[in-house]
Motif scaffolding. Structure first.
Motif: not given
Length: 658
Positions: A23-29, A36-51
């Protein structure tokens, strides 16, 4: 060595999936998918992208995170099936709702439901979310699910259609919307807004007005003969009172949905019902939230994403356009203007509160998705630091076009491998897109032309009739004339490609998935140009397909009732006696859009006709092939089959399917 050479390296490339502006326009997510570490599947994670800085990872869990939204205070709400550390022996199997404080610290679970939590929207201290609920008293929900599981009951009793969707069974639970207030530690005053929803909220799209007072949501209305229409309704958050906002015979009102910052209007997509003589059409529709009065805007642009300007004077849309997906500015009063002038495709639109910028995921045929900033005043595009660096592609991307037999222009993208020349022409591969109402205009993690180029192939990705981004006439040309009209368009542009001196006109193959697979099957029975044909998730017998697919009503609108003339004229299986080209058939058993029966029948027909063929079968995949190991098997088998029949090499069974 390129990551596109070894498929195992390719499947390990991280992928940016989404984008949200704070809302304050300071970062994207962003949600980022990685191996994944087992190499057999995918996982997701949230990342912040500061402007004003570099991206950094926000979440880590084995279950992964998704559906992230910002609260007005800048905290992040997201869903995850991770266990709650505050509950002893917690082993959550369905997603619950979590909050990550803006100031940092550990995420905490703020809501859980026996049927899980899906999409989430918030405004002020109001939170609205979707959840799967069994019929009956809500208080008994958890016990009912437990009893069903302990009794070994998987049966689902249906009283209407559909019963499946893409890759999952529908039921026994049904979607409802819940409202709550965001308290200090958990959601409070959780209320069922739609206890009588029944099937109305299947595959729901919804948004919350800026004041948190009203939910605007899609609402399925059942019609006669197993059909249904999608309306837009307004639900009062305080009372649950519901009123129909947008409804029209012969039309669906669907997502993407966006509500103007001043709370006065809603923008959505209006799609007309198709028929034997009525083609598909989707258009931006903007309506008054108080009265429901509205109209179509930018009628030749199919909206893929929608975002309001902060002053509520205009809508930004991403829409297919001549092999790209630009951002357009659509004012409430005035002319539509294209905002981006490059060759890219945009999604995930976010307008800054000051009106200066639009943030979006920017990609292209040769460019993986990553965040970008677009200056509204100048159209200047700035790529931002990405949590998943773009992989480098080797080769050349060029654009070609042809004039079809009816005078229409057919254009497409041509990927050329490094070193292709008149002295060393590249073998050729025609890759036909699915849909059929679609376009080759974006980076494809699933249908990756740069893998084929890395293995020496020139890849043509054409947009024949029925493709989006060329006006309604392009869709009308192919409506109800899938095979013959599309083949004529493909023949014209393939002729242009094969006339080049850097392409070998003798070593030629074709492939496609879904509708592209239908066309691969059609070409097999109507052309001897190709040395090999790969057909994935393909339609073979139209009469059979149109009655067993998950959305039979949609296809029967175009083809007519079973047994109609169009089935006889357009079904590829009726040309089995003309097929001589070796074929590789590929299908996933969990594909409900094009059921496995299509591949089983095609495979049997090829065998009894003694046509050289192979069948790559995935018991646990759907319309797409999504598991890393199966992706490796898919590409390695396709490459081995093409090497045998297009390149003239000895057949070598890939180790991944040994």
């Amino acid at each position: 060595m390129s990551a596109f050479n070894d498929i195992r390296d390719y499947v390990a490339i991280p992928r940016v999936l989404s984008l949200r502006l704070s809302p304050d326009g300071s970062r994207l997510i962003s949600a980022v998918q990685s191996l994944n570490p087992d190499g057999k599947s995918y996982g997701t994670a949230l990342w912040a992208i500061p402007l004003d800085g570099d991206p950094y990872r926000l979440t880590r869990s084995a279950k992964g995170e998704s559906a992230a939204v910002f609260t007005d205070a800048g905290d992040v709400l997201f869903t995850s099936a991770r266990p709650d550390p505050t509950v002893k022996d917690s082993t959550d199997e369905v997603p619950s709702l979590w909050l990550l404080p803006r100031a940092g610290g550990e995420s905490r679970q703020v809501a859980a439901r026996p049927g899980g939590i899906g999409a989430v929207r918030t405004a002020g201290d109001v939170v609205v979310f979707a959840s799967d609920v069994l019929d009956g008293e809500e208080a008994a929900e958890e016990e009912k699910r437990k009893a069903r599981k302990e009794a070994g009951i998987s049966a689902i009793l249906h009283e209407g259609s559909p019963v499946r969707y893409w890759d999952h069974d529908l039921g026994p639970g049904r979607t409802r919307l819940f409202a709550a207030r965001l308290g200090a530690d958990r959601l409070e005053d959780v209320r069922d807004l739609t206890p009588d929803a029944g099937e109305a909220l299947r595959e729901v799209a919804f948004e919350l007005t800026p004041d948190g007072a009203t939910v605007i949501t899609t609402w399925r209305t059942d019609l006669a003969k197993g059909e249904f229409r999608t309306d837009l309704v307004a639900v009062d958050v305080a009372t649950g009172e519901r009123r129909t906002l947008l409804t029209q015979d012969g039309h669906d009102f669907t997502g993407p949905i966006a509500i103007s910052p001043d709370g006065a209007r809603v923008a959505c997509s209006r799609e007309r019902f198709t028929a034997v003589d009525v083609s598909a059409r989707s258009e931006l529709w903007i309506a008054d939230l108080a009265t429901g009065e509205g109209r179509a805007y930018a009628p030749d642009l199919f909206p893929a994403d929608v975002e309001w300007a902060p002053d509520s004077s205009a809508v930004y849309i991403a829409a297919d356009h001549r092999g790209r997906r630009p951002i357009f500015r659509v004012p409430l009063d005035g002319e539509v203007a294209r905002l981006t002038g490059d060759d890219a495709a945009y999604l995930g639109l976010n307008a800054s509160a000051d009106g200066r910028f639009v943030y979006a995921l920017r990609s292209a045929i040769n460019l993986a998705p990553a965040p970008a900033r677009i200056d509204v005043a100048t159209g200047e595009i700035t790529d931002l630091p990405s949590p998943a660096p773009r992989p480098e592609v080797r080769g050349t991307l060029t654009e070609i076009s042809a004039t079809a037999d009816d005078g229409a222009t057919v254009r497409g993208w041509l990927v050329l491998p490094e070193g292709a020349s008149a002295e060393d022409p590249a073998p050729f591969l025609l890759w036909i897109h699915g849909g059929p109402v679609a376009s080759w205009n974006d980076w494809q993690w699933r249908w990756q032309s740069w893998i084929m180029a890395e293995h020496g192939y020139a890849v043509l990705m054409p947009d024949p009739c029925l493709s989006t981004g060329y006006g309604q006439d392009m869709i009308d040309r192919g409506w109800g004339d899938w095979g013959p009209r599309t083949q004529a368009d493909l023949d014209a542009i393939v002729d242009v490609a094969l006339a080049r001196d850097d392409i070998d006109s003798e070593r030629v193959g074709a492939m496609g998935g879904s509708f592209g697979g239908y066309m691969a099957n059609w070409l097999a029975g109507h052309s001897d140009r190709y040395k090999a044909i790969v057909t994935h998730a393909s339609l073979w017998s139209l009469d059979q397909f149109a009655g067993t697919t998950d959305v039979a009503m949609y296809w029967q609108r175009e083809f007519g009732l079973p047994g109609s003339e169009r089935y006889e004229r357009l079904s590829p299986h009726l040309s089995i006696d003309k097929i001589t080209t070796p074929m590789l058939v590929i299908h996933g058993d969990k594909d409900y859009r094009v059921p496995i029966g299509e591949a089983l029948r095609l495979w049997r027909d090829l065998q009894r006709s003694e046509i050289e063929a192979k069948f790559l079968y995935f018991p646990d995949e759907n319309h797409w092939i999504l598991k890393p190991g199966n992706i490796v098997a898919w590409y390695e088998t396709v490459l081995a089959f093409l090497a045998q029949h297009v390149l003239g090499q000895e057949w070598k069974r890939p180790d991944s399917v040994a």
